[in-house]
Design a protein around this motif. Structure first.
Motif, mmCIF file in Angstrom:
data_model
loop_
_atom_site.group_PDB
_atom_site.id
_atom_site.type_symbol
_atom_site.label_atom_id
_atom_site.label_comp_id
_atom_site.label_asym_id
_atom_site.label_seq_id
_atom_site.Cartn_x
_atom_site.Cartn_y
_atom_site.Cartn_z
ATOM 1 N N LEU A 53 0.834 -1.202 0.000
ATOM 2 C CA LEU A 53 0.000 0.000 0.000
ATOM 3 C C LEU A 53 0.870 1.253 0.000
ATOM 4 O O LEU A 53 1.787 1.361 0.807
ATOM 5 N N PRO A 54 0.612 2.181 -0.927
ATOM 6 C CA PRO A 54 1.471 3.360 -0.947
ATOM 7 C C PRO A 54 1.317 4.197 0.326
ATOM 8 O O PRO A 54 0.209 4.504 0.735
ATOM 9 N N LEU A 55 2.438 4.522 0.939
ATOM 10 C CA LEU A 55 2.449 5.302 2.175
ATOM 11 C C LEU A 55 3.440 6.438 2.019
ATOM 12 O O LEU A 55 4.347 6.357 1.199
ATOM 13 N N PRO A 56 3.292 7.503 2.810
ATOM 14 C CA PRO A 56 4.338 8.538 2.792
ATOM 15 C C PRO A 56 5.683 7.959 3.245
ATOM 16 O O PRO A 56 5.707 6.984 4.003
ATOM 17 N N ALA A 57 6.759 8.554 2.764
ATOM 18 C CA ALA A 57 8.086 7.954 2.927
ATOM 19 C C ALA A 57 8.445 7.681 4.388
ATOM 20 O O ALA A 57 9.007 6.632 4.704
ATOM 21 N N TRP A 58 8.109 8.631 5.301
ATOM 22 C CA TRP A 58 8.521 8.424 6.703
ATOM 23 C C TRP A 58 7.781 7.260 7.329
ATOM 24 O O TRP A 58 8.298 6.550 8.186
ATOM 25 N N TRP A 110 -2.701 -3.891 -8.575
ATOM 26 C CA TRP A 110 -3.481 -2.862 -9.237
ATOM 27 C C TRP A 110 -4.614 -2.398 -8.321
ATOM 28 O O TRP A 110 -4.858 -1.205 -8.166
ATOM 29 N N ALA A 111 -5.276 -3.384 -7.676
ATOM 30 C CA ALA A 111 -6.418 -3.046 -6.821
ATOM 31 C C ALA A 111 -5.989 -2.177 -5.648
ATOM 32 O O ALA A 111 -6.727 -1.299 -5.207
ATOM 33 N N VAL A 112 -4.771 -2.406 -5.142
ATOM 34 C CA VAL A 112 -4.290 -1.627 -4.000
ATOM 35 C C VAL A 112 -4.209 -0.147 -4.346
ATOM 36 O O VAL A 112 -4.579 0.716 -3.562
ATOM 37 N N GLN A 113 -3.727 0.143 -5.569
ATOM 38 C CA GLN A 113 -3.538 1.550 -5.904
ATOM 39 C C GLN A 113 -4.766 2.155 -6.568
ATOM 40 O O GLN A 113 -4.829 3.370 -6.748
ATOM 41 N N ALA A 114 -5.759 1.310 -6.916
ATOM 42 C CA ALA A 114 -6.919 1.818 -7.654
ATOM 43 C C ALA A 114 -7.635 2.971 -6.936
ATOM 44 O O ALA A 114 -7.944 3.981 -7.565
ATOM 45 N N PRO A 115 -7.883 2.862 -5.602
ATOM 46 C CA PRO A 115 -8.558 3.984 -4.938
ATOM 47 C C PRO A 115 -7.760 5.285 -5.040
ATOM 48 O O PRO A 115 -8.330 6.359 -5.236
#
Lengths: 158, 308
Positions: A25-30, B58-63
């Motif tokens: 899951l994309p998170l802020p770097a820190w 793909w689903a993780v970043q979709a939102p």
């Protein structure tokens, strides 16, 4: 032990995939540096506390999936996860009887072992990551343990 | 083991079977690692696996992607107008440069024909979007939404509007993994644009930094120098901007300079990149081309060798 639980293989798969998703899951770097190894926590919960215990095969499958997710050498996380699952399974009865704080300490030790094995294989396969901050995920993961157990217990008892 | 009887398994697992299973699975993992790392036998399995995991990635970043597109579609009129004005100005400037560029390119082509060497300009490009997932905080990698079905191949160069971005390390049917030029395992052959000096720029593992450790004390490099790809090694097309020198440290007790540079491509905030095809079959027979290091085929491997 809860008698009624919906934790069949579909539930196990679902929780494992959710843990994998949380890993990328994309998170802020820190915050990214502090991201706990959710897959390891999930695998540990399943072999320690879950009403329906899973074993090495689940840990191995989750590890292979994690390797594919992160694009590292295939088998790296799988090996680390089966080793900590083995240790956790051996000590299962003691760990289950521990008070929460002590349990968290054991989890931290297991997470450290996991991270150390990953670190070792990283080095052996010629991709060393020597940044000390990689070890921050271990205490962060241990801090998440009570949260994870609460969350998963709810999911299992739903 | 049936899913409908959740408590059918024994409460206590363990005993000798557990150790045996650990040994079997550990051997299997070790086998996989060796096959994957040493012999690269598992390319097919890897491709297949990446096709399996890509939907989840793909689903993780979709939102997040959806949120961005919603925000964009509600951008205010004033914002859009301002952007339009800026783009029109950019376009004019670019068209002026293009005119000059075309003349130069023709001239260059003619000169190269006279010297009987093939030019290596980019022939085809493909726009790929970056899938916003965090693969590993300590490695500079990115996942893009184009794979072997679009013709992407391993070792392909990736650029953005400002410079060189990285190269493809792994290709799945629908996705590909890119190693950025700032990854600690990456090295790119470069040329100091002002003097023509060739060297190698290594990634440092931090997104805003490259290092050039192989230039001798007496070389002419100053802060602000532009680094362009030299095209040696054939991975990257020559002449594209890579970075700008930020500091040059001259320590008289060391034989080599320690030089830091910043990459010009927007490594950590690019929404999309260009994958390029160019003809890299012919290596130019330039007299001054004796490279400081053997031209790295997958540049990453060479860097690893260099640093031991």
């Amino acid at each position: 032990m809860t008698r009624r639980s919906n934790l069949g293989w579909p539930g196990i798969t679902l929780l494992t995939i959710a843990a994998l998703a949380a890993t990328v899951l994309p998170l802020p770097a820190w915050l990214e540096i502090l991201r706990p190894d959710f897959v390891a926590l999930t695998v540990l919960w399943f072999c320690l506390l879950s009403p329906r215990m899973t074993g090495l095969l689940h840990a191995w499958g989750a590890g292979i999936a994690l390797d594919a997710f992160r694009g590292v050498v295939l088998g790296q996380h799988a090996l680390a996860l089966i080793v900590i699952t083995y240790v956790a399974t051996k000590l299962r009865l003691q760990i289950r009887a521990f008070p929460p704080l002590q349990q968290t300490a054991v989890i931290m030790a297991l997470l450290w072992l996991n991270e150390f094995l990953v670190f070792w294989i990283d080095g052996a396969s010629g991709h060393p990551v020597t940044d000390w901050r990689r070890w921050l995920a271990v205490p962060a993961g241990a801090a998440c343990w009570p949260l994870i157990t609460g969350l998963y217990a709810r999911f299992a008892r739903r | 083991m049936t899913p409908h009887e959740p408590d059918s398994r024994p409460l206590l697992l363990g005993g000798p079977a557990l150790g045996l299973r650990l040994a079997v699975l550990a051997l299997l993992s070790a086998g996989l690692m060796i096959a994957d790392h040493r012999q690269h036998h598992l390319a097919v399995i890897r491709d297949w696996l990446s096709a399996v995991v890509y939907p989840v990635q793909w689903a993780v970043q979709a939102p997040f992607a959806a949120w961005t597109s919603v925000r964009e579609s509600f951008a205010s009129r004033a914002q859009l107008e301002a952007e339009n004005v800026r783009l029109a100005a950019d376009n004019l400037a670019l068209r002026l440069r293009q005119m000059r560029y075309e003349a130069l390119e023709r001239e260059n082509q003619r000169l190269r024909t006279a010297r009987e060497s093939t030019s290596r300009v980019v022939q085809r490009t493909l726009v790929a979007e970056i899938v916003r997932v965090d693969l590993d905080p300590f490695r500079q990698r990115a996942l893009v939404n184009k794979g072997s079905q679009s013709g992407v191949f391993r070792g392909q160069a990736a650029l953005d509007a400002n410079g060189i971005f990285g190269q493809v390390t792994r290709v799945g049917p629908l996705s590909a993994e890119i190693i950025l030029i700032s990854d600690a395992e990456h090295a790119i052959p470069v040329q100091v644009s002002r003097t023509g000096a060739r060297t190698i720029a290594l990634g440092t593992g931090r997104s805003g930094q490259l290092s050039l450790p192989y230039l001798p004390q007496n070389s002419d490099v100053v802060a602000g120098d532009l680094l362009v790809s030299s095209g040696l090694g054939g991975v990257y097309p020559p002449g594209y901007p890579v970075g700008r020198v930020t500091s040059v440290e001259r320590d008289p007790s060391q034989p080599l300079l320690s030089i830091a540079a910043i990459p010009l491509a927007g490594l950590d905030h690019d929404p999309e990149i260009l994958l390029v095809w160019f003809d890299s079959t012919i290596v130019e027979p330039e007299p001054a081309a004796a490279p400081e290091a053997p031209a790295p085929q997958p540049a990453a491997e060479a860097a690893r060798g260099d640093r031991g």
